[in-house]
Scaffold this motif. Structure first.
Motif, PDB file in Angstrom:
ATOM      1  N   THR A 241       0.820  -1.212   0.000  1.00  0.00           N
ATOM      2  CA  THR A 241       0.000   0.000   0.000  1.00  0.00           C
ATOM      3  C   THR A 241       0.854   1.264   0.000  1.00  0.00           C
ATOM      4  OG1 THR A 241      -1.787  -1.162   1.182  1.00  0.00           O
ATOM      5  CG2 THR A 241      -1.838   1.254   1.205  1.00  0.00           C
ATOM      6  N   ILE A 242       1.881   1.314   0.839  1.00  0.00           N
ATOM      7  CA  ILE A 242       2.740   2.500   0.871  1.00  0.00           C
ATOM      8  C   ILE A 242       3.573   2.588  -0.411  1.00  0.00           C
ATOM      9  CG2 ILE A 242       4.524   1.303   2.201  1.00  0.00           C
ATOM     10  CD1 ILE A 242       3.696   5.074   2.310  1.00  0.00           C
ATOM     11  N   ILE A 243       3.968   1.436  -0.960  1.00  0.00           N
ATOM     12  CA  ILE A 243       4.700   1.433  -2.233  1.00  0.00           C
ATOM     13  C   ILE A 243       3.823   2.021  -3.329  1.00  0.00           C
ATOM     14  CG2 ILE A 243       5.638  -0.054  -4.051  1.00  0.00           C
ATOM     15  CD1 ILE A 243       6.592  -1.957  -1.832  1.00  0.00           C
ATOM     16  N   ALA A 244       2.546   1.596  -3.354  1.00  0.00           N
ATOM     17  CA  ALA A 244       1.614   2.091  -4.373  1.00  0.00           C
ATOM     18  C   ALA A 244       1.378   3.593  -4.221  1.00  0.00           C
ATOM     19  CB  ALA A 244       0.284   1.334  -4.277  1.00  0.00           C
ATOM     20  N   ALA A 245       1.224   4.056  -2.975  1.00  0.00           N
ATOM     21  CA  ALA A 245       0.977   5.480  -2.726  1.00  0.00           C
ATOM     22  C   ALA A 245       2.123   6.331  -3.262  1.00  0.00           C
ATOM     23  CB  ALA A 245       0.787   5.732  -1.231  1.00  0.00           C
ATOM     24  N   LYS A 246       3.336   5.908  -3.002  1.00  0.00           N
ATOM     25  CA  LYS A 246       4.506   6.652  -3.471  1.00  0.00           C
ATOM     26  C   LYS A 246       4.606   6.638  -4.991  1.00  0.00           C
ATOM     27  CE  LYS A 246       7.435   6.153   0.633  1.00  0.00           C
ATOM     28  NZ  LYS A 246       8.725   5.682   1.158  1.00  0.00           N
ATOM     29  N   LYS A 247       4.286   5.493  -5.580  1.00  0.00           N
ATOM     30  CA  LYS A 247       4.379   5.370  -7.029  1.00  0.00           C
ATOM     31  C   LYS A 247       3.347   6.254  -7.716  1.00  0.00           C
ATOM     32  CE  LYS A 247       4.851   1.868 -10.639  1.00  0.00           C
ATOM     33  NZ  LYS A 247       4.897   0.421 -10.934  1.00  0.00           N
ATOM     34  N   VAL A 248       2.122   6.262  -7.190  1.00  0.00           N
ATOM     35  CA  VAL A 248       1.064   7.087  -7.775  1.00  0.00           C
ATOM     36  C   VAL A 248       1.413   8.563  -7.673  1.00  0.00           C
ATOM     37  CG1 VAL A 248      -1.340   7.831  -7.501  1.00  0.00           C
ATOM     38  CG2 VAL A 248      -0.779   5.395  -7.446  1.00  0.00           C
ATOM     39  N   LEU A 249       1.971   8.991  -6.538  1.00  0.00           N
ATOM     40  CA  LEU A 249       2.351  10.391  -6.377  1.00  0.00           C
ATOM     41  C   LEU A 249       3.432  10.777  -7.392  1.00  0.00           C
ATOM     42  CD1 LEU A 249       2.114  13.049  -4.812  1.00  0.00           C
ATOM     43  CD2 LEU A 249       3.959  12.249  -3.355  1.00  0.00           C
ATOM     44  N   ARG A 250       4.401   9.892  -7.584  1.00  0.00           N
ATOM     45  CA  ARG A 250       5.452  10.177  -8.565  1.00  0.00           C
ATOM     46  C   ARG A 250       4.868  10.341  -9.965  1.00  0.00           C
ATOM     47  NH1 ARG A 250       8.573   6.383  -5.541  1.00  0.00           N
ATOM     48  NH2 ARG A 250       7.958   4.706  -6.968  1.00  0.00           N
ATOM     49  N   LEU A 251       3.898   9.499 -10.306  1.00  0.00           N
ATOM     50  CA  LEU A 251       3.254   9.595 -11.619  1.00  0.00           C
ATOM     51  C   LEU A 251       2.479  10.899 -11.754  1.00  0.00           C
ATOM     52  CD1 LEU A 251       1.950   5.926 -12.051  1.00  0.00           C
ATOM     53  CD2 LEU A 251       3.846   7.011 -13.258  1.00  0.00           C
ATOM     54  N   GLU A 252       1.790  11.293 -10.661  1.00  0.00           N
ATOM     55  CA  GLU A 252       1.038  12.562 -10.678  1.00  0.00           C
ATOM     56  C   GLU A 252       1.980  13.740 -10.843  1.00  0.00           C
ATOM     57  OE1 GLU A 252      -1.150  12.503  -7.063  1.00  0.00           O
ATOM     58  OE2 GLU A 252      -2.740  11.186  -7.840  1.00  0.00           O
ATOM     59  N   GLU A 253       3.119  13.697 -10.146  1.00  0.00           N
ATOM     60  CA  GLU A 253       4.102  14.775 -10.261  1.00  0.00           C
ATOM     61  C   GLU A 253       4.661  14.856 -11.672  1.00  0.00           C
ATOM     62  OE1 GLU A 253       6.855  13.697  -7.235  1.00  0.00           O
ATOM     63  OE2 GLU A 253       5.839  14.863  -5.665  1.00  0.00           O
ATOM     64  N   GLN A 254       4.876  13.714 -12.301  1.00  0.00           N
ATOM     65  CA  GLN A 254       5.370  13.687 -13.673  1.00  0.00           C
ATOM     66  C   GLN A 254       4.358  14.279 -14.636  1.00  0.00           C
ATOM     67  OE1 GLN A 254       6.402   9.584 -14.430  1.00  0.00           O
ATOM     68  NE2 GLN A 254       8.098   9.589 -12.949  1.00  0.00           N
ATOM     69  N   GLU A 255       3.060  13.990 -14.391  1.00  0.00           N
ATOM     70  CA  GLU A 255       2.002  14.537 -15.244  1.00  0.00           C
ATOM     71  C   GLU A 255       1.920  16.057 -15.125  1.00  0.00           C
ATOM     72  OE1 GLU A 255      -0.037  13.212 -17.554  1.00  0.00           O
ATOM     73  OE2 GLU A 255       1.169  11.400 -17.350  1.00  0.00           O
ATOM     74  N   VAL A 256       2.042  16.561 -13.885  1.00  0.00           N
ATOM     75  CA  VAL A 256       2.007  18.009 -13.653  1.00  0.00           C
ATOM     76  C   VAL A 256       3.179  18.677 -14.360  1.00  0.00           C
ATOM     77  CG1 VAL A 256       2.260  19.823 -11.907  1.00  0.00           C
ATOM     78  CG2 VAL A 256       0.766  17.855 -11.464  1.00  0.00           C
ATOM     79  N   LEU A 257       4.362  18.086 -14.226  1.00  0.00           N
ATOM     80  CA  LEU A 257       5.559  18.627 -14.871  1.00  0.00           C
ATOM     81  C   LEU A 257       5.411  18.616 -16.388  1.00  0.00           C
ATOM     82  CD1 LEU A 257       8.434  19.695 -14.513  1.00  0.00           C
ATOM     83  CD2 LEU A 257       9.255  17.332 -14.571  1.00  0.00           C
ATOM     84  N   LYS A 258       4.847  17.530 -16.924  1.00  0.00           N
ATOM     85  CA  LYS A 258       4.630  17.419 -18.360  1.00  0.00           C
ATOM     86  C   LYS A 258       3.667  18.486 -18.851  1.00  0.00           C
ATOM     87  CE  LYS A 258       3.404  14.020 -21.913  1.00  0.00           C
ATOM     88  NZ  LYS A 258       2.948  12.622 -22.153  1.00  0.00           N
ATOM     89  N   SER A 259       2.584  18.738 -18.080  1.00  0.00           N
ATOM     90  CA  SER A 259       1.603  19.752 -18.444  1.00  0.00           C
ATOM     91  C   SER A 259       2.216  21.132 -18.466  1.00  0.00           C
ATOM     92  CB  SER A 259       0.418  19.724 -17.463  1.00  0.00           C
ATOM     93  OG  SER A 259      -0.235  18.480 -17.503  1.00  0.00           O
ATOM     94  N   LYS A 260       3.080  21.413 -17.478  1.00  0.00           N
ATOM     95  CA  LYS A 260       3.749  22.714 -17.418  1.00  0.00           C
ATOM     96  C   LYS A 260       4.658  22.895 -18.618  1.00  0.00           C
ATOM     97  CE  LYS A 260       3.684  23.334 -12.397  1.00  0.00           C
ATOM     98  NZ  LYS A 260       4.513  23.442 -11.152  1.00  0.00           N
ATOM     99  N   GLU A 261       5.373  21.825 -18.973  1.00  0.00           N
ATOM    100  CA  GLU A 261       6.283  21.912 -20.110  1.00  0.00           C
ATOM    101  C   GLU A 261       5.534  22.135 -21.417  1.00  0.00           C
ATOM    102  OE1 GLU A 261       8.351  18.225 -19.880  1.00  0.00           O
ATOM    103  OE2 GLU A 261       9.818  18.945 -18.391  1.00  0.00           O
ATOM    104  N   LEU A 262       4.365  21.481 -21.548  1.00  0.00           N
ATOM    105  CA  LEU A 262       3.541  21.674 -22.728  1.00  0.00           C
ATOM    106  C   LEU A 262       2.980  23.083 -22.788  1.00  0.00           C
ATOM    107  CD1 LEU A 262       1.577  18.268 -22.846  1.00  0.00           C
ATOM    108  CD2 LEU A 262       3.366  19.052 -24.414  1.00  0.00           C
ATOM    109  N   GLY A 263       2.643  23.618 -21.594  1.00  0.00           N
ATOM    110  CA  GLY A 263       2.115  24.987 -21.511  1.00  0.00           C
ATOM    111  C   GLY A 263       3.159  25.998 -21.947  1.00  0.00           C
ATOM    112  N   VAL A 264       4.386  25.799 -21.515  1.00  0.00           N
ATOM    113  CA  VAL A 264       5.478  26.708 -21.893  1.00  0.00           C
ATOM    114  C   VAL A 264       5.751  26.616 -23.380  1.00  0.00           C
ATOM    115  CG1 VAL A 264       7.948  27.142 -21.637  1.00  0.00           C
ATOM    116  CG2 VAL A 264       6.550  26.627 -19.613  1.00  0.00           C
ATOM    117  N   ALA A 265       5.715  25.391 -23.935  1.00  0.00           N
ATOM    118  CA  ALA A 265       5.986  25.189 -25.349  1.00  0.00           C
ATOM    119  C   ALA A 265       4.917  25.856 -26.216  1.00  0.00           C
ATOM    120  CB  ALA A 265       6.049  23.696 -25.653  1.00  0.00           C
ATOM    121  N   SER A 266       3.655  25.794 -25.783  1.00  0.00           N
ATOM    122  CA  SER A 266       2.560  26.382 -26.566  1.00  0.00           C
ATOM    123  C   SER A 266       2.602  27.904 -26.529  1.00  0.00           C
ATOM    124  CB  SER A 266       1.207  25.889 -26.040  1.00  0.00           C
ATOM    125  OG  SER A 266       1.013  26.287 -24.691  1.00  0.00           O
ATOM    126  N   ASN A 267       3.143  28.486 -25.461  1.00  0.00           N
ATOM    127  CA  ASN A 267       3.251  29.938 -25.356  1.00  0.00           C
ATOM    128  C   ASN A 267       4.400  30.440 -26.222  1.00  0.00           C
ATOM    129  OD1 ASN A 267       1.120  30.104 -23.582  1.00  0.00           O
ATOM    130  ND2 ASN A 267       2.431  29.885 -21.759  1.00  0.00           N
TER     131      ASN A 267
END
Length: 267
Positions: A241-267
């Motif tokens: 359970t704790i392994i899964a929680a950490k893994k999901v958070l890392r994936l969410e952080e990667q998605e946020v970072l990816k969205s920011k990078e796409l936002g900068v690229a589109s601007n």
């Protein structure tokens, strides 16, 4: 989705190791029963693992993360499954009844703490890091934490179920130098069609026998019922359970970072 069948005892016969004096000191989780098998306390090992998980969770929450939560989906009315779920209700958020086959691959493999998703099963078979089924992982941890050697040993696993017997065999026979280290043992799997005489031959040659039937007077080590593999199953589920929680958070952080990078690229 809880496992319907559990391995309730772990029998290991390491007479050569014991006679050669390589196992002089008895760890705190072992107790002797006269001239019979040494009892391995799954409860004490489980408490040790749960304490490790508890500390990891507190550190996780103290870092500003959300406390992990576990949801359980129970398929059918199998008494063993119900007992298993009852033991993890403290961590469970909800219980529902759904067709098990439809659930296994519907759950995100990153949140699949039972290790039943086809991706997790595949990664386990390829010796890659994945969510491991709690009962087989519990058996594997008992072997490792008790200090029982598996490299080059002959092992008999009684049962070929996809959620217990097969994963245990995979963990024990795979390469110890791979991404997900295995036990480097030679494993034989028996099942209901294995002739009794053949099974006797295999167990006579075995250093380790993993079975639902214990033989105290022939074993070097054995786990009791109750208090053996059962508590370890729940403990390993908490660890998943704790392994899964950490893994999901890392994936969410990667998605946020990816969205920011796409936002900068589109601007």
């Amino acid at each position: 989705m809880a496992a319907a069948s559990f391995i309730t005892s772990l029998v290991t016969r390491l007479l050569r190791s014991a006679q050669s004096g390589r196992l002089h000191q008895r760890p705190f989780h072992l107790s002797a029963v006269r001239n019979e098998a040494v009892i391995i306390s799954g409860r004490k090992l489980a408490e040790q693992i749960k304490q490790e998980v508890r500390q990891e969770v507190e550190e996780w929450v103290a870092s500003g993360n959300k406390r992990p939560h576990l949801s359980v989906v129970l398929a059918g009315e199998n008494p063993a499954s119900q007992s298993y779920v009852l033991n993890k209700t403290r961590a469970a958020a909800s219980v529902e009844h759904i067709d098990e086959r439809k659930v296994c691959n519907a759950v995100s493999p990153d949140k699949d703490v039972d290790g039943f998703h086809v991706i997790n099963v595949g990664r386990m078979c390829l010796d890659q890091c994945s969510m491991l089924p709690a009962t087989p992982w519990g058996v594997w941890e008992i072997i490792k934490r008790t200090g029982i050697p598996t490299l080059g040993k002959n092992v008999v696993v009684a049962g070929r179920s996809k959620n217990v017997g097969m994963p245990i065999a995979m963990l024990l026979h795979t390469d110890g130098a791979h991404e997900r280290p295995g036990g480097d043992a030679t494993v034989t799997i028996s099942h209901r069609y294995t002739p009794k005489e053949e099974l006797k031959k295999h167990t006579a040659l075995a250093d380790i026998v993993i079975s639902a039937a214990g033989v105290k007077k022939k074993a070097g080590y054995i786990t009791p019922v109750p208090g053996g593999v059962g508590p370890m199953t729940v403990a390993m589920l908490m660890k998943n359970t704790i392994i899964a929680a950490k893994k999901v958070l890392r994936l969410e952080e990667q998605e946020v970072l990816k969205s920011k990078e796409l936002g900068v690229a589109s601007n």
